[in-house]
Design a protein around this motif. Structure first.
Motif, PDB file in Angstrom:
ATOM      1  N   ARG A 183      44.361  26.428  37.538  1.00  0.00           N
ATOM      2  CA  ARG A 183      43.199  27.317  37.577  1.00  0.00           C
ATOM      3  C   ARG A 183      43.546  28.638  38.260  1.00  0.00           C
ATOM      4  NH1 ARG A 183      37.802  25.570  37.047  1.00  0.00           N
ATOM      5  NH2 ARG A 183      38.796  23.856  35.905  1.00  0.00           N
ATOM      6  N   GLY A 184      44.278  28.561  39.348  1.00  0.00           N
ATOM      7  CA  GLY A 184      44.669  29.777  40.064  1.00  0.00           C
ATOM      8  C   GLY A 184      45.562  30.676  39.236  1.00  0.00           C
ATOM      9  N   ALA A 185      46.511  30.086  38.487  1.00  0.00           N
ATOM     10  CA  ALA A 185      47.419  30.883  37.657  1.00  0.00           C
ATOM     11  C   ALA A 185      46.669  31.575  36.533  1.00  0.00           C
ATOM     12  CB  ALA A 185      48.516  29.994  37.091  1.00  0.00           C
ATOM     13  N   ALA A 186      45.717  30.866  35.929  1.00  0.00           N
ATOM     14  CA  ALA A 186      44.929  31.470  34.859  1.00  0.00           C
ATOM     15  C   ALA A 186      44.057  32.602  35.395  1.00  0.00           C
ATOM     16  CB  ALA A 186      44.065  30.409  34.185  1.00  0.00           C
ATOM     17  N   LEU A 187      43.467  32.387  36.549  1.00  0.00           N
ATOM     18  CA  LEU A 187      42.626  33.426  37.145  1.00  0.00           C
ATOM     19  C   LEU A 187      43.457  34.630  37.583  1.00  0.00           C
ATOM     20  CD1 LEU A 187      40.171  31.207  39.224  1.00  0.00           C
ATOM     21  CD2 LEU A 187      39.628  32.559  37.187  1.00  0.00           C
ATOM     22  N   ASP A 188      44.697  34.396  38.020  1.00  0.00           N
ATOM     23  CA  ASP A 188      45.574  35.513  38.394  1.00  0.00           C
ATOM     24  C   ASP A 188      45.864  36.392  37.181  1.00  0.00           C
ATOM     25  OD1 ASP A 188      45.711  34.726  41.021  1.00  0.00           O
ATOM     26  OD2 ASP A 188      47.680  33.764  40.847  1.00  0.00           O
ATOM     27  N   LEU A 189      46.157  35.767  36.046  1.00  0.00           N
ATOM     28  CA  LEU A 189      46.408  36.545  34.832  1.00  0.00           C
ATOM     29  C   LEU A 189      45.152  37.295  34.415  1.00  0.00           C
ATOM     30  CD1 LEU A 189      48.085  37.420  32.410  1.00  0.00           C
ATOM     31  CD2 LEU A 189      47.518  35.237  31.312  1.00  0.00           C
ATOM     32  N   ALA A 190      44.005  36.627  34.485  1.00  0.00           N
ATOM     33  CA  ALA A 190      42.744  37.272  34.115  1.00  0.00           C
ATOM     34  C   ALA A 190      42.449  38.449  35.036  1.00  0.00           C
ATOM     35  CB  ALA A 190      41.607  36.258  34.167  1.00  0.00           C
ATOM     36  N   ALA A 191      42.717  38.296  36.333  1.00  0.00           N
ATOM     37  CA  ALA A 191      42.469  39.379  37.286  1.00  0.00           C
ATOM     38  C   ALA A 191      43.361  40.579  36.990  1.00  0.00           C
ATOM     39  CB  ALA A 191      42.706  38.881  38.709  1.00  0.00           C
ATOM     40  N   GLU A 192      44.587  40.306  36.570  1.00  0.00           N
ATOM     41  CA  GLU A 192      45.488  41.408  36.215  1.00  0.00           C
ATOM     42  C   GLU A 192      44.961  42.157  34.992  1.00  0.00           C
ATOM     43  OE1 GLU A 192      50.188  42.130  34.974  1.00  0.00           O
ATOM     44  OE2 GLU A 192      49.542  40.190  35.778  1.00  0.00           O
ATOM     45  N   ILE A 193      44.504  41.414  33.994  1.00  0.00           N
ATOM     46  CA  ILE A 193      43.931  42.041  32.800  1.00  0.00           C
ATOM     47  C   ILE A 193      42.661  42.812  33.161  1.00  0.00           C
ATOM     48  CG2 ILE A 193      42.826  41.567  30.574  1.00  0.00           C
ATOM     49  CD1 ILE A 193      44.735  39.135  30.339  1.00  0.00           C
ATOM     50  N   ALA A 194      41.854  42.237  34.054  1.00  0.00           N
ATOM     51  CA  ALA A 194      40.569  42.841  34.417  1.00  0.00           C
ATOM     52  C   ALA A 194      40.718  44.135  35.199  1.00  0.00           C
ATOM     53  CB  ALA A 194      39.740  41.837  35.229  1.00  0.00           C
ATOM     54  N   GLN A 195      41.914  44.465  35.619  1.00  0.00           N
ATOM     55  CA  GLN A 195      42.131  45.738  36.306  1.00  0.00           C
ATOM     56  C   GLN A 195      42.107  46.918  35.338  1.00  0.00           C
ATOM     57  OE1 GLN A 195      45.757  45.487  38.570  1.00  0.00           O
ATOM     58  NE2 GLN A 195      45.059  43.745  39.777  1.00  0.00           N
TER      59      GLN A 195
END
Length: 249
Positions: A183-195
Motif C-alpha cells: 500500500r505504501g509503495a502504491a501511494l508513493d507512486l501516486a503521490a509522485e504523479i499527483a505532484q
C-alpha cells in the motif's frame, strides 16, 4: 464491506474493494466500483487514483455462486455489464490509476489491472484468467496488455497464472514489494504523479489513451459476444456448474 474511497494524501484518492472472503464481486459491486472510480476521477482535487483491495487477494473475478443461484440470465448479464463498466471506468478515469495488487488477481481482476496506468504488486501476487475452467470467456484484451501475445494465449488456454516477478520482467508491473509494503509503495507512486499539474495530467491521460493501438472497450465487448454464445449453447453452464465441486470429487 463493499467499495470505499479515502484521501490518504494530497491529490490522491484511494479506492478500496472489500468483499470477503476472496473479493469475488457481485453484480452491484462492479457497478459500485465503476461509480467510485469515475467520481474520484472527476474530483478536481484528485490527480491520481490508487485502486487497492483488503483481504486475501486483489480480485477473484465475478461471484460465480451468485450466477449459480440465478435460474435465469439476469446475474450473467449483470456481471458482464458490470465488468464492462468497471473496466472502462479504470481506463477512462480522468487521472492515472495505480493498481496495488496483493495475492491473487484473477478473471475480472485482470480486466481492472490491464486497464490501469501502472501496477505495483506484492511479491506473492499472481495474475491469470481461469475463465475456461469457470464456463466463461473474456479479458484476453486486458491480459494482452500485461504479457506478450503468445504468453497471453498459453496462459488463457491453460488457466495458469503468472507471478508478479514475471510481469515485472515483461515491464508491465512497475515495482514488486513485500506484502506489508504494498500500500505504501502504491501511494508513493501516486503521490509522485499527483505532484504534476492537475490540468496537464488529465490532458496526458487523454492523449495516451488516444494513441492506444487497441480500443479496449470494443475489443472486450467483442469477447463478451462469445461469452453470450457459450451460455446460449449451454456449454458455459455445464462447466460453471462444476465450480466449487472439484475439491470434493
Amino acid at each position: 464491506m463493499g467499495v470505499s474511497t479515502s484521501r490518504p494524501d494530497k491529490g490522491v484518492a484511494l479506492v478500496t474493494v472489500d468483499f470477503p472472503p476472496v473479493n469475488a464481486l457481485p453484480v452491484q459491486g462492479w457497478y459500485d466500483l465503476a461509480d467510485a472510480l469515475r467520481t474520484a476521477g472527476r474530483d478536481p482535487e484528485v490527480r491520481c487514483v490508487v485502486l487497492a483491495a483488503d483481504g486475501r487477494g486483489f480480485n477473484a473475478g465475478v461471484d460465480i455462486k451468485e450466477m449459480q443461484r440465478d435460474t435465469g440470465h439476469a446475474a450473467l448479464l449483470g456481471a458482464n455489464r458490470g465488468c464492462y463498466e468497471a473496466f472502462a471506468a479504470v481506463y477512462e478515469c480522468e487521472v492515472p490509476v495505480v493498481a496495488a495488487v496483493n495475492g491473487f488477481c484473477l478473471g475480472g481482476g485482470i480486466g481492472l489491472v490491464g486497464n490501469a496506468d501502472a501496477i505495483v504488486a506484492s511479491d506473492d501476487a499472481v495474475f491469470g484468467l481461469p475463465e475456461l475452467d469457470r464456463g466463461a470467456l473474456g479479458a484476453a484484451t486486458h491480459l494482452a496488455r500485461l504479457v506478450p501475445q503468445h504468453l497471453m494465449r498459453a496462459l488463457y488456454y491453460t488457466s495458469r497464472t503468472a507471478t508478479a516477478a514475471e510481469l515485472h520482467a515483461h515491464g508491465s508491473v512497475w515495482r514488486v514489494v513485500p506484502a506489508g509494503a504494498l500500500r505504501g509503495a502504491a501511494l508513493d507512486l501516486a503521490a509522485e504523479i499527483a505532484q504534476k499539474d492537475g490540468c496537464l495530467i488529465r490532458l496526458a491521460k487523454a492523449a495516451i489513451n488516444g494513441i492506444d493501438p487497441v480500443d479496449v472497450r470494443r475489443s472486450y465487448r467483442f469477447e463478451q459476444g462469445f461469452t453470450f454464445e457459450a451460455n446460449l449453447s449451454g456449454v458455459a453452464g455445464r462447466v460453471r456448474d462444476t465450480f466449487g465441486k472439484e475439491d470434493r470429487a
